[in-house]
Scaffold this motif. Sequence first.
Motif, short mmCIF file in Angstrom:
data_model
loop_
_atom_site.label_atom_id
_atom_site.label_comp_id
_atom_site.label_asym_id
_atom_site.label_seq_id
_atom_site.Cartn_x
_atom_site.Cartn_y
_atom_site.Cartn_z
N CYS A 1 -4.10 -0.88 -2.28
CA CYS A 1 -4.18 0.42 -2.57
C CYS A 1 -5.10 0.72 -3.72
O CYS A 1 -4.61 0.36 -4.79
CB CYS A 1 -2.84 1.22 -2.82
SG CYS A 1 -2.60 2.90 -3.29
N CYS B 1 -10.66 3.99 -0.14
CA CYS B 1 -9.22 3.80 0.24
C CYS B 1 -9.17 2.83 1.27
O CYS B 1 -10.16 3.17 2.33
CB CYS B 1 -9.00 5.15 0.26
SG CYS B 1 -7.26 5.72 0.84
N THR B 2 -8.09 2.10 1.24
CA THR B 2 -7.89 1.02 2.28
C THR B 2 -7.49 2.05 3.72
O THR B 2 -7.38 1.12 4.78
CB THR B 2 -6.87 0.18 1.88
OG1 THR B 2 -5.43 0.87 1.53
CG2 THR B 2 -7.16 -0.65 1.03
N HIS B 3 -6.99 3.07 3.69
CA HIS B 3 -6.74 4.03 5.08
C HIS B 3 -8.17 4.17 5.49
O HIS B 3 -8.27 4.28 6.95
CB HIS B 3 -6.36 5.50 4.66
CG HIS B 3 -4.76 5.33 4.16
ND1 HIS B 3 -4.34 4.46 2.83
CD2 HIS B 3 -3.39 5.71 5.01
CE1 HIS B 3 -2.97 4.77 3.07
NE2 HIS B 3 -2.34 5.17 4.27
N ALA C 1 3.88 8.60 0.28
CA ALA C 1 2.27 9.12 0.69
C ALA C 1 2.04 10.25 0.48
O ALA C 1 2.80 11.12 1.07
CB ALA C 1 1.95 8.17 2.08
N TYR D 1 -0.35 8.79 -2.69
CA TYR D 1 -0.31 8.58 -3.90
C TYR D 1 -1.46 9.23 -4.69
O TYR D 1 -1.39 9.73 -5.85
CB TYR D 1 -0.67 6.98 -4.42
CG TYR D 1 0.91 6.16 -4.20
CD1 TYR D 1 1.90 6.64 -3.53
CD2 TYR D 1 0.85 4.91 -4.74
CE1 TYR D 1 3.05 5.79 -3.26
CE2 TYR D 1 1.95 4.23 -4.50
CZ TYR D 1 3.07 4.57 -3.79
OH TYR D 1 4.18 3.89 -3.71
N ASP E 1 0.93 -1.25 0.02
CA ASP E 1 0.03 0.03 0.01
C ASP E 1 0.83 1.12 -0.05
O ASP E 1 1.97 1.30 0.20
CB ASP E 1 -0.80 -0.15 1.13
CG ASP E 1 -1.88 1.35 1.21
OD1 ASP E 1 -2.68 1.60 0.18
OD2 ASP E 1 -1.79 2.03 2.30
N SER E 2 0.26 2.38 -0.18
CA SER E 2 1.06 3.60 -0.32
C SER E 2 1.23 3.97 0.97
O SER E 2 2.15 5.06 1.36
CB SER E 2 0.00 4.84 -0.97
OG SER E 2 -1.02 4.99 -0.51
N GLY F 1 -3.27 -0.27 3.82
CA GLY F 1 -3.31 -1.59 3.28
C GLY F 1 -3.40 -2.60 4.56
O GLY F 1 -3.68 -3.64 4.28
N THR G 1 4.82 1.98 -7.76
CA THR G 1 4.31 0.75 -7.48
C THR G 1 5.10 -0.24 -7.79
O THR G 1 5.22 -1.17 -7.11
CB THR G 1 2.91 0.83 -8.36
OG1 THR G 1 1.73 1.85 -7.60
CG2 THR G 1 2.17 -0.42 -7.97
#
Length: 262
Positions: A79, A190-192, A46, A48, A16-17, A21, A60
Motif C-alpha cells: 500500500c 496506488c496498488t488498486h 479503507a 487510507y 493493503d488497505s 495489494g 497499519t
Amino acid sequence: MEDNSYNKSKPIGIFDSGVGGISVLKKAIKILPNENYVYFGDSKNAPYGVKTVEEIKKLTFKSIDFLLSKDCKAIVVACNTATSAAIEDLRKRFKDLPIIGIEPAVRPAVNLNRKGKILIMATPITLAENKFNKLVERCAVNSEVVALPCAGLVEMIEEGIFEGNDIKNYLEKRFEGKIDKDVSCIVLGCTHYPFIKKEIVYIIGDEIPIIDGSDGTARELKRRLKESNILRSSDQKGYVKIFNSKDNSNLIDLSYKLLDLE
C-alpha cells in the motif's frame, strides 16, 4: 550450520488497505511461485488516503500484528499510502523482520527515457507525504513530474467497479487537460489502480506507457528473502490464504477473483 527449513516454510505476509495489494501478490506469486502467502486487506477502514498519518500508522501496525499472528517470516506493505506513513516506524519496531514497502515507480518511469512529463496517479496523502517528495527529488531531478491526486477512486475499486461508465467518467474528468503529446508515461501510484488499467487505456490510448511499482516490490522481496536465507526450498507451488477486516465474504471472493484476473 543452523537448520532454517522451518523458517523457510513460513508464509509471506502481504498487507493493503483493501483489495489493491492483490496486484502485488500476483506479481510476487509470479516471481516466487513456491512461497506460501497470507494476504490481509483492511477494507473495513479503507481508504487510507483520506486519513491522518497517525490514523494510518495505527491501522497499519494493527494489520501487521495480524499477519505476525499467522507466523509470517516477512512482510510486504503493498500500500503506497501505508508505506509513506508507517514504513520507517515499522522497521524500527521489527528490526529483525524483512519489511518491504512499495512506492510510486518514479525511477522506472525516468529510466524509460521518454520525452515529456511523468504523470503520477495516487491518493492525495501519498502525494502530500514528504517521502514522495524525496523520491521525486532523488529519482527525477531532470524530469517534470505532475501529481494527479485521485480521491474517491479507491472506494470505487473496493466496491468491485473496475470497468464501465462510472470509472470512465471519473477518469475522463481526472485526465481532462492533462493528456497531450508531452506526457512520457503514467505511473500508477496506488496498488488498486492496476485493476482499472484497461479503462485508463480506453481513455488515453495505448501509446503512453503505464507502469506501477509491483514488479520492483516483488523483486526486492525475493532479494531480501535470499539475503536472510529464508527462501522456501520446496519445488511445490505454495498456498495463498486471504483475509479481510470487513466481515464480508464478497470481498474475499472478489480478492480471489482479482488474483485469477489476467
